[in-house]
Design a protein around this motif. Structure first.
Motif, PDB file in Angstrom:
ATOM      1  N   PRO A   1       7.026  11.229  18.923  1.00  0.00           N
ATOM      2  CA  PRO A   1       6.638  10.224  17.928  1.00  0.00           C
ATOM      3  C   PRO A   1       5.895   9.055  18.569  1.00  0.00           C
ATOM      4  CG  PRO A   1       8.945   9.947  18.500  1.00  0.00           C
ATOM      5  CD  PRO A   1       8.476  11.184  19.223  1.00  0.00           C
ATOM      6  N   ALA A   2       5.063   8.402  17.776  1.00  0.00           N
ATOM      7  CA  ALA A   2       4.474   7.123  18.188  1.00  0.00           C
ATOM      8  C   ALA A   2       5.558   6.054  18.117  1.00  0.00           C
ATOM      9  CB  ALA A   2       3.307   6.769  17.276  1.00  0.00           C
TER      10      ALA A   2
ATOM     11  N   PRO B   1       2.691  11.037  15.019  1.00  0.00           N
ATOM     12  CA  PRO B   1       1.491  10.609  15.748  1.00  0.00           C
ATOM     13  C   PRO B   1       0.360  10.130  14.842  1.00  0.00           C
ATOM     14  CG  PRO B   1       2.378  12.606  16.717  1.00  0.00           C
ATOM     15  CD  PRO B   1       3.175  12.353  15.478  1.00  0.00           C
ATOM     16  N   ALA B   2       0.222  10.724  13.651  1.00  0.00           N
ATOM     17  CA  ALA B   2      -0.855  10.339  12.734  1.00  0.00           C
ATOM     18  C   ALA B   2      -0.466   9.194  11.811  1.00  0.00           C
ATOM     19  CB  ALA B   2      -1.294  11.548  11.912  1.00  0.00           C
ATOM     20  N   GLY B   3       0.754   8.656  11.963  1.00  0.00           N
ATOM     21  CA  GLY B   3       1.194   7.545  11.137  1.00  0.00           C
ATOM     22  C   GLY B   3       2.056   7.987   9.977  1.00  0.00           C
ATOM     23  N   ALA B   4       2.650   6.987   9.317  1.00  0.00           N
ATOM     24  CA  ALA B   4       3.549   7.248   8.196  1.00  0.00           C
ATOM     25  C   ALA B   4       2.752   7.509   6.921  1.00  0.00           C
ATOM     26  CB  ALA B   4       4.486   6.058   7.990  1.00  0.00           C
ATOM     27  N   LYS B   5       3.001   8.646   6.304  1.00  0.00           N
ATOM     28  CA  LYS B   5       2.419   8.965   5.002  1.00  0.00           C
ATOM     29  C   LYS B   5       3.252  10.072   4.375  1.00  0.00           C
ATOM     30  CE  LYS B   5      -1.091  11.718   7.407  1.00  0.00           C
ATOM     31  NZ  LYS B   5      -2.540  11.939   7.603  1.00  0.00           N
ATOM     32  N   ASP B   6       3.154  10.219   3.059  1.00  0.00           N
ATOM     33  CA  ASP B   6       4.092  11.097   2.363  1.00  0.00           C
ATOM     34  C   ASP B   6       3.867  12.574   2.638  1.00  0.00           C
ATOM     35  OD1 ASP B   6       1.799  11.525   0.929  1.00  0.00           O
ATOM     36  OD2 ASP B   6       2.569  10.785  -0.981  1.00  0.00           O
ATOM     37  N   ASN B   7       2.749  12.942   3.243  1.00  0.00           N
ATOM     38  CA  ASN B   7       2.499  14.354   3.569  1.00  0.00           C
ATOM     39  C   ASN B   7       2.372  14.573   5.074  1.00  0.00           C
ATOM     40  OD1 ASN B   7       0.078  13.091   3.953  1.00  0.00           O
ATOM     41  ND2 ASN B   7      -1.157  14.593   2.810  1.00  0.00           N
ATOM     42  N   SER B   8       3.005  13.710   5.848  1.00  0.00           N
ATOM     43  CA  SER B   8       2.864  13.801   7.302  1.00  0.00           C
ATOM     44  C   SER B   8       3.635  14.970   7.904  1.00  0.00           C
ATOM     45  CB  SER B   8       3.311  12.497   7.961  1.00  0.00           C
ATOM     46  OG  SER B   8       4.669  12.225   7.664  1.00  0.00           O
TER      47      SER B   8
END
Length: 489
Positions: A363-364, A410-417
């Motif tokens: 994780p970031a 890694p790509a950030g928090a979003k509902d389809n991560s």
């Protein structure tokens, strides 16, 4: 969505047949599951429009020994005809016998040799709350007894019993005997049936997607068209292989309902029903136990789950409506180090703890200094970012933490991560590994989650070689969060 025109007679007939095939396929899945779990009196075959069953022939579940289940399946295209006296007493459209009398006659024929039976009227029709007897239906047993037999002949119940007996062509004593074994499995609309079937197929180790449900129902329809009125366990097993429906092992079911009732509760090996013990009028507003219920009581019941399953159980399906803290705790109750294989349906996908992945997903990280003690606060920011709320909570409560560590995909928090089970497992391991290093020297971990429920479950499943952890639940109050559980790690 535009308004749909009313279906014609052919459309209603096709929908009714479809409803019956879905129920028959559910019986087939039950037979598979019973065989795998070595149920004491398993379903060994499924009848569809079966011989010798009279008017209770739509779907028959044949067990190794009686009682067999005989069901009349009735579909309606609208809600104009609830289940009540009028519906049960009305003669057929051709002027024939009423539904109640047909059921009574079939019951008398099926029990003529003294064998016990289980009878069911299955319908998407709703019960009439004003009907003197149907309104007495017990949702736990689906029968009208014992309340239908209470009070004297001059009461509203007594007068209704007299009318029912007259229409059925029997006396009141026999009527009550019938009502003891006749289940009113009603208000079961197609969407509810689909949901239950998907969960049952998931537990039985079959693909739980809508296409798999359709394939099973279509297979039943083909057997009926070909004149097959009894579907044996061997035929069902062959069909599963031919249709490529196998997705994994047959699983014991742990049902945990904290937001709304779980359709799988009756099929579960261990069920916890807290839907009425959480605050809130709707499933969306329920966040915490309602006094006198407590988080500690819920923790005790969840942690008892592994000890309530059959000995040697390894593969476990978790069903029900869980918030994130109970989901995480359920994962810790079945930790990977115990050999458990844990699985859940996440937005229609099967997320299993054994799903393979290529590499660990690290994780970031982001750190916020607090300098108020030796504990470590952790925010899992996956579906959304709770950092501001967690920082405010830590400041308001003056918790003894040194810093807040925010972990994101890694790509950030979003509902389809988290697109699938492999990614969820890879990230859960990445989060755990990051915390094994970050928690060195900490007395405790304070855990805050904003992630899919399935990830919370898988994260708890792998929560070992860490510090004792306080798990928080987001609540719809000014407090923002509430300590729910404390788990050893």
């Amino acid at each position: 969505m535009p308004d749909l025109p009313a279906p014609g007679p052919t459309g209603v007939r096709i929908a009714g047949d479809r409803y019956q095939w879905l129920w028959a396929w559910q019986g087939c899945v039950t037979a598979l599951r019973d065989a795998a779990l070595r149920t004491p009196n398993p379903v060994v075959g499924v009848g569809v429009e079966a011989d010798q069953a009279g008017n209770l022939d739509d779907v028959v579940l044949y067990r190794a020994r009686p009682p067999h289940t005989y069901a009349q399946v009735k579909y309606t295209a609208d809600a104009a005809t609830p289940v009540n006296e009028t519906y049960l007493f009305t003669p057929s459209t051709s002027g024939g016998t009423s539904l109640l009398k047909k059921i009574t006659q079939s019951w008398q024929r099926l029990t003529a040799d003294g064998a016990p039976v289980d009878l069911a009227l299955i319908s998407n029709r709703a019960p009439d709350p004003a009907d003197p007897l149907v309104s007495l239906r017990d949702p736990r047993t689906q029968t009208l007894m014992p309340k239908a037999g209470q009070q004297g002949p001059r009461s509203a119940k007594g007068r209704a019993r007299s009318r029912w007996a007259a229409n059925a062509g029997t006396d009141e004593e026999q009527l009550l005997d019938l009502l003891r074994v006749l289940r009113f499995d009603i208000a079961r609309d197609v969407s509810h049936l689909h949901e239950h079937l998907q969960l049952l197929m998931f537990a039985a180790g079959l693909r739980p997607d809508a296409a798999a449900v359709q394939a099973g129902a279509d297979w039943v329809a083909r057997q009926v068209i070909n004149g097959q009125r009894t579907l044996s366990l061997a035929q069902i097993t062959d069909a599963v292989q031919t249709l490529a429906l196998t997705a994994g092992p047959n699983r014991a079911v742990v049902s945990i309902a904290t937001l709304k009732p779980d359709p799988m509760a009756d099929d579960a090996d261990y069920a916890i029903d807290w839907a009425d013990r959480f605050e809130g009028d709707t499933a969306y507003s329920k966040c915490r136990p309602k006094a006198p219920a407590t988080w500690a009581q819920l923790q005790e019941e969840i942690e008892a789950a592994p000890h309530r399953l059959p000995p040697g159980t390894a593969a476990v399906a978790v069903t029900g409506s869980l918030r994130l803290a109970p989901a995480f705790l359920t994962g810790t109750a079945f930790r990977m180090v115990t050999g458990a294989d844990l699985a859940v349906l996440q937005r229609g996908q099967l997320w299993s703890s054994t799903e393979p992945y290529d590499t660990v997903l690290a994780p970031a990280r982001e750190t916020h200094a607090i300098d108020a003690g030796q504990d470590l606060a952790v925010a899992i920011a996956v579906a959304t970012d709770p950092t501001a709320d967690v920082l405010k909570f830590l400041q308001d409560r003056q918790l003894p933490v040194s810093r807040l560590l925010v972990l994101r995909p890694p790509a950030g928090a979003k509902d389809n991560s988290i697109p699938d089970a492999a990614t969820a497992n890879a990230l859960a391991i990445g989060i755990r590994d990051a915390l094994r290093t970050a928690s060195h020297g900490a007395s405790r971990i304070h855990l805050f989650q904003a992630c899919p429920m399935g990830l919370a479950l898988l994260l708890g499943h792998r929560w070992n070689r860490l510090r004792p952890t306080v798990v928080y639940e987001h609540v719809a109050t000014e407090d923002l969060y509430e300590a729910a559980f404390t788990v050893d790690a």
